[in-house]
Design a protein around this motif. Structure first.
Motif, short mmCIF file in Angstrom:
data_model
loop_
_atom_site.label_atom_id
_atom_site.label_comp_id
_atom_site.label_asym_id
_atom_site.label_seq_id
_atom_site.Cartn_x
_atom_site.Cartn_y
_atom_site.Cartn_z
N HIS A 122 7.17 -12.73 39.42
CA HIS A 122 7.71 -11.37 39.41
C HIS A 122 9.04 -11.32 38.67
O HIS A 122 9.27 -10.46 37.83
N PRO A 130 2.96 -8.75 36.86
CA PRO A 130 2.56 -10.16 36.97
C PRO A 130 1.13 -10.40 37.41
O PRO A 130 0.44 -11.27 36.87
N HIS A 131 0.66 -9.68 38.43
CA HIS A 131 -0.64 -9.98 39.03
C HIS A 131 -1.49 -8.72 39.17
O HIS A 131 -0.94 -7.63 39.37
N ASP A 146 -0.39 -5.41 41.45
CA ASP A 146 1.03 -5.01 41.44
C ASP A 146 1.21 -3.59 40.91
O ASP A 146 1.98 -2.80 41.45
ZN LIG Z 1 2.46 -9.85 42.32
#
Ligand SMILES: [Zn+2]
Length: 251
Positions: free
Chosen positions: A135, A23-24, A27
């Protein structure tokens, strides 16, 4: 007949073309950085697919999304370089506003058909206490995409663009509460930490001082299972485990 022979668990360490969907920015390093470095060190090609640019990742009330995302893209590129990741495919969704899996998986199916990975690494979508919607949705969309990518009638517009159906061999779910694959990351531990620390915006000293003991203790606990100082863990499944024979998930 042993069910393990009937539906063997694919071997993550044998993967040679890996797509990491997360997701980011940060991660991937946190949950799989050591494994990614091991794989690239052994000649595998690894592509990162961050779903968002992390533009919400700041506690500074004066910061703008544009500034934060610019910084985080730079940090992610730096971290990827340390781990030997050759490509980053930004999926371009907004941090904190990742859509439902039904909407999200289309871009992941296309990506899988373009990259043609033997393995997809993503988060475990069935974590009981994961509250962050980015997530949960990313992970669920990624496993759904692995099931849909080989079906020509799923998103057939891909075929017109030359992205042909593709079946992955294995799916590795990071942070799983039911891991079946423990990877010794002693050799790449330093690289993992160095890559995490590229995300300077997320780990200022005061945050790192409390976060590092957590990540170390967790990695050591996993390591004990295989007689290593530190390890990362995954639930590795084949697409068959994930749909046709879902009752074999314990193997
Ligand atoms: Zn994340």
């Amino acid at each position: 007949m042993n069910i393990k022979d009937l539906v063997p668990t694919p071997e993550l360490r044998r993967a040679r073309n890996v797509l990491v969907i997360f997701p980011h920015p940060d991660d991937a390093e946190l949950v799989a950085g050591g494994t990614v470095a091991l794989l690239t060190g052994e000649g595998a090609t690894v592509t990162y697919a961050p779903v968002t640019d992390g533009g919400m990742g700041s506690f500074d009330p004066r910061a703008s999304r544009e500034e934060v995302s610019r910084l985080r893209r730079k940090e992610q590129a730096e971290a990827a370089g340390i781990l030997g990741v050759s490509h980053i495919e930004w999926l371009g969704f907004e941090d904190g506003r990742v859509p439902e899996p039904e909407t999200l998986r289309k871009s992941m199916v296309s990506l899988i058909r373009r990259v043609r990975p033997d393995f997809v690494i993503t988060l475990d979508p069935w974590l009981p206490y994961e509250a962050h919607p980015d997530h949960r949705r990313t992970a669920m969309a990624a496993v759904e995409a692995c099931l849909f990518a080989p079906l020509p009638l799923a998103y057939p517009e891909d075929l017109d663009k030359g992205f042909l159906p593709w079946q992955v061999t294995g799916i590795a779910l990071a942070l799983s509460t039911h891991p079946n694959t423990f990877i010794n990351i002693e050799k790449t531990w330093d690289k993992k930490i160095q890559a995490i620390l590229c995300h300077r915006s997320q780990f200022p000293e005061e945050v790192w001082n409390t976060f590092f003991p957590y990540i170390l203790a967790k990695s050591q606990e996993y390591g004990k299972e295989i007689g290593a100082k530190v390890a990362e863990v995954f639930k590795v499944l084949s697409p068959t485990h994930l749909h046709v024979m879902v009752d074999t998930w314990r193997v």
